[in-house]
Enzyme design. Structure first.
Site, short mmCIF file in Angstrom:
data_model
loop_
_atom_site.label_atom_id
_atom_site.label_comp_id
_atom_site.label_asym_id
_atom_site.label_seq_id
_atom_site.Cartn_x
_atom_site.Cartn_y
_atom_site.Cartn_z
N ASN A 336 -44.39 38.44 -25.72
CA ASN A 336 -45.63 37.96 -25.11
C ASN A 336 -45.31 36.97 -23.98
OD1 ASN A 336 -48.35 37.77 -24.67
ND2 ASN A 336 -48.86 36.97 -26.69
N HIS A 367 -55.07 31.73 -30.51
CA HIS A 367 -54.99 33.00 -31.23
C HIS A 367 -56.21 33.24 -32.10
CE1 HIS A 367 -50.68 33.38 -30.14
NE2 HIS A 367 -50.88 34.65 -30.38
#
Length: 494
Positions: A336, A367
């Site tokens: 990521n 998140h």
């Protein structure tokens, strides 16, 4: 009723996944069309902005229905803050409003609608939009405030924005069809260079013969080979994931029968294999998103030494570096990637108090609101500190010969894969109960090991090390200047 609810949940999840893949494949076709028929040489940036934005809204509406209105609300609120708030604190207000709206939507989705549904949900695109909005706010702040150039890092100078974007440019950057569903995030300046057709300018100086790196410079390199290669990677990743995801579920690692009847070393191996089977899902999603951007002509990053074009400007992962990572940091640096850069630019480089812990906390908040996310990132802090201590104190003893280096690499690879699997398990399990049950089945062994390592092998913070290195360079420069002055005086005396 439980069976009906479970079957309904699975059908909704499957439908969401199919819609997502279908929309991404449609976006891939539109990307090819966009590059051919709306090339910067054939049309204006205004038309490219309008088409990219409208296609993005269409995909969002098809995939998420009226929930996609949240994308507009979040973008509209943040743009209002940018326009009406003072420049000095605009980036802070924008950060709070954007992240706060994302978290409120995540709370609603998780605790009101569908707790535990690990599927394509409308807050996924909002996470990418949050990254873009907050990055834009900080870049405008860097470009328009009266900060001295010396207070900005080279990266911040490059990313700084001198002009407030128009509403169309802002919406195009946030909601274009190439990145509306899965990102990846990118800098505003890079996106504008793509829209205006200036992204293919060489990143390095030419030599006297008009060549670059020994090859004739192409004015606009082709992304065909990279797109085909990434689509092949997508196909392989999807095949592996669909073949193994049901055979090696992470949830099986906390099954009472499995824990009581399986030796601990086999539990470790199973967890590693389960995480190995789970990662191809992310490889598929992020690589497909990268291929879509490349097909549209976005992502060019200069040339390799052999003259071949690089299309990795906004790539989100490096698969081989992930699977063969020999340190916790190496794994995170290649996983990521664009999110890691965002965290670095908006938090780590700007936070004055314990930037590492602040960065992990921001990552958990971004998140979502599942407790497992927070357990993962809190564990990540301990893992990072322990990994730094091992690298700084133990690694030098293995650098004497090639054989010792290889032994160290094998040991650290195995340790890294186990540590990552242990850390990420709550991220997959989501809830508190299963996450703590997993850690109990492992007797919190890696938590305790990290604590012992940090206490036994203290390491200076990176900022302190950087400061000491800078001071050392200054001292060396001063000694060098002093030596030069003495030599000059002797020459004058003779």
């Amino acid at each position: 009723y439980a069976d009906i609810f479970t079957n309904t949940t699975l059908c909704v999840t499957y439908s969401n996944d199919v819609n997502f893949v279908a929309c991404q494949l449609f976006a891939l076709l539109m990307a090819v069309w966009f590059r051919i028929y709306l090339h910067p040489s054939k049309t204006s940036p205004f038309i490219r902005h309008v088409v990219a934005t409208l296609l993005g809204f269409y995909l969002a509406l098809f995939c998420f229905g009226w929930y996609s209105l949240h994308f507009l609300v979040q973008s509209g609120l943040s743009y209002s803050v940018m326009v009406f708030a003072g420049l000095e604190h605009m980036h802070k207000y924008c950060f709070i409003v954007t992240l706060g709206y994302l978290i409120s939507c995540q709370i609603t989705r998780v605790y009101v609608f569908d707790y535990g549904m690990y599927s394509a949900d409308f807050t996924g695109p909002m996470m990418v939009i949050t990254q873009k909005i907050t990055s834009l706010a900080f870049e405008i702040h860097d470009g328009k405030t009266s900060l001295k150039e010396g207070q900005l890092t080279p990266s911040q100078k490059y990313l700084a924005i001198r002009r407030m974007p128009t509403l169309l440019e802002y919406l195009s950057y946030n909601c274009n069809f190439m990145g509306i569903l899965a990102g990846p995030t990118c800098s505003y300046n890079d996106y504008m260079a793509f829209i205006e057709g200036t992204c293919y300018q060489p990143h390095h100086q030419e030599n006297a013969n008009g060549k670059e790196n020994g090859k004739y410079k192409q004015s606009e390199p082709s992304s065909k080979n990279d797109v085909i290669s990434k689509l092949c990677t997508c196909a392989i990743s999807l095949g592996i994931y669909l073949s193994l995801c049901t055979l090696l579920p992470v949830e099986h690692s906390i099954n009472d029968g499995f824990v009581s009847s399986t030796p601990f070393h086999l539990q470790v191996i199973y967890l590693y294999l389960a995480m190995l089977a789970l990662r191809p899902k992310y490889y598929f999603v992020w690589t497909l998103a990268d291929a879509i951007n490349n097909a549209a002509g976005f992502g060019f990053n200069g040339y390799n030494k052999d003259g071949s074009p690089r299309w990795d400007l906004i790539s989100n992962l490096r698969i081989l570096d992930i699977e063969f990572a020999t340190s916790f940091k190496m794994f995170l640096d290649n996983w990521n990637i664009q999110t890691a850069l965002w965290l670095k630019r908006v938090c780590y480089e700007r936070c004055r108090i314990n930037p590492m812990a602040a960065t992990f906390l921001l990552s958990a908040m971004w998140h979502g609101v599942y407790p497992g996310y927070y357990l993962t990132f809190l564990t990540g802090i301990a893992m990072t500190m322990a990994a730094r201590a091992v690298r700084h104190n133990i690694r030098p003893y293995f650098q004497g010969s090639d054989s010792h280096k290889r032994i160290y690499d094998v040991m650290t690879w195995a340790g890294t894969q186990v540590a990552i699997s242990y850390t990420v398990a709550p991220f997959v399990l989501l809830a508190v109960g299963p996450s703590l049950k997993f850690y109990r089945s492992w007797y919190y062994c890696l938590h305790l090991l990290c604590l012992l390592v940090v206490l036994a092998l203290p390491v200076k913070s990176r900022r302190l090390q950087a400061k000491e290195q800078q001071d050392g360079l200054k001292d060396n420069q001063a000694d060098h200047n002093s030596t030069d002055n003495n030599c000059n005086q002797k020459e004058k005396a003779t």
